[in-house]
Design a protein around this motif. Sequence first.
Motif, PDB file in Angstrom:
ATOM      1  N   CYS A  24      11.809  -2.612  -1.067  1.00 14.58           N
ATOM      2  CA  CYS A  24      10.615  -2.475  -1.904  1.00 14.58           C
ATOM      3  C   CYS A  24      10.964  -1.585  -3.107  1.00 14.58           C
ATOM      4  CB  CYS A  24       9.477  -1.856  -1.098  1.00 14.58           C
ATOM      5  SG  CYS A  24       7.992  -1.559  -2.074  1.00 14.58           S
ATOM      6  N   ASN A  26       8.937   0.157  -5.008  1.00  9.09           N
ATOM      7  CA  ASN A  26       8.112   1.362  -5.160  1.00  9.09           C
ATOM      8  C   ASN A  26       8.937   2.570  -4.713  1.00  9.09           C
ATOM      9  OD1 ASN A  26       6.336   3.479  -4.928  1.00  9.09           O
ATOM     10  ND2 ASN A  26       4.832   2.375  -3.678  1.00  9.09           N
ATOM     11  N   CYS A  29       8.181   4.138  -1.486  1.00  5.12           N
ATOM     12  CA  CYS A  29       8.245   3.304  -0.286  1.00  5.12           C
ATOM     13  C   CYS A  29       9.687   2.965   0.085  1.00  5.12           C
ATOM     14  CB  CYS A  29       7.410   2.042  -0.524  1.00  5.12           C
ATOM     15  SG  CYS A  29       7.498   0.850   0.816  1.00  5.12           S
ATOM     16  N   LEU A  80       8.512  -6.232  -4.107  1.00  6.74           N
ATOM     17  CA  LEU A  80       7.770  -5.183  -3.389  1.00  6.74           C
ATOM     18  C   LEU A  80       7.551  -5.613  -1.943  1.00  6.74           C
ATOM     19  CD1 LEU A  80       4.948  -4.571  -6.059  1.00  6.74           C
ATOM     20  CD2 LEU A  80       6.820  -2.999  -5.546  1.00  6.74           C
ATOM     21  N   CYS A  84       2.750  -2.668  -0.649  1.00  9.14           N
ATOM     22  CA  CYS A  84       2.836  -2.167  -2.030  1.00  9.14           C
ATOM     23  C   CYS A  84       2.393  -3.229  -3.031  1.00  9.14           C
ATOM     24  CB  CYS A  84       4.246  -1.690  -2.338  1.00  9.14           C
ATOM     25  SG  CYS A  84       4.676  -0.188  -1.440  1.00  9.14           S
ATOM     26  N   LEU A  87      -1.208  -2.874  -3.077  1.00  7.44           N
ATOM     27  CA  LEU A  87      -1.529  -1.591  -3.714  1.00  7.44           C
ATOM     28  C   LEU A  87      -1.531  -1.706  -5.245  1.00  7.44           C
ATOM     29  CD1 LEU A  87      -1.748   1.622  -3.182  1.00  7.44           C
ATOM     30  CD2 LEU A  87       0.708   1.613  -3.631  1.00  7.44           C
ATOM     31  N   TYR A  95      -1.235   1.595 -11.745  1.00  3.36           N
ATOM     32  CA  TYR A  95      -0.007   0.793 -11.641  1.00  3.36           C
ATOM     33  C   TYR A  95       0.024  -0.197 -12.801  1.00  3.36           C
ATOM     34  CZ  TYR A  95      -0.222   2.997  -7.118  1.00  3.36           C
ATOM     35  OH  TYR A  95      -0.315   3.937  -6.121  1.00  3.36           O
TER      36      TYR A  95
END
Length: 274
Positions: A24, A26, A29, A80, A84, A87, A95
Amino acid sequence: MANSRDDFPQRVKELLGNRVGWRCSNPDCRKPTRGANDDPQRITNIGVASHICAAADGGPRYDPEMSPEERKSAENGIWLCQSCSKLVDDDVIRYNVGLLQVWKENAERLAIAELQSASPVSTDNTDIDRLRFFVQCFDRPAFQDQIDQEGRMEDFDQAIEDTIIAMNTGVLRTRDGMIIKKSEGKSTIINPVWREKLNTITDMLVALRKRLKIAKDEKLYSTYGKDDVMYCFHDRELKNWFDLTREEIIKILSSICQEAGIPSLHFPKQRYRW
Ligand SMILES: [Zn+2]
């Protein structure tokens, strides 16, 4: 009705996942998204090739100026994990396109760095953990209020001193002396540009304390109101200097966060200037 979604072709999905080692993107994460399935012939995949600008009109971060070809190209995608992916689509202000592009670039750089490194621990992630700690150190009223609304100057001075100690040692104390978080000092930051910026921030914190001491010794401010907690600065330029210096500190910190792809502090409250 014809399908008006500009979905990624399989080739693009594979490319996006491969370029980040199937993790991922992020930075908070970094979860692996592929592994063995119970069925020996299959894999389990929890990764998603997500659109930076939405595949269809009305979707998150949709850009009407893009052509369908651009919308379904690898340039418009980021790998991702499933949570995420949800998200980033639920809060498009936080974001935004710029942040997702930074995540993507950093995740790709990290994937290459991990290939080149003998150790599985990435230096970038260590830096990012420490940067998060430093951001937390600045999330206090001493960096949000105007100087004459700070309350007691002794407390303000203490807050600045605590922040300097936190930058140097990785230990943050609250006003009652309790240790609330522990990390490492700024000298352990590996990225030389970030380390230099953190040194600059610390120098500015030291300057704040020095000038505060001079202001006190030369009685450049005086207290008024109940309990002596309101301050009046007799020198407007000096008052502005305290406000601008702290604003500049948060700006430098934000620029590091932006480069690292982590959330920064909100800008200080709008200041009133003469
Ligand atoms: Zn994730």
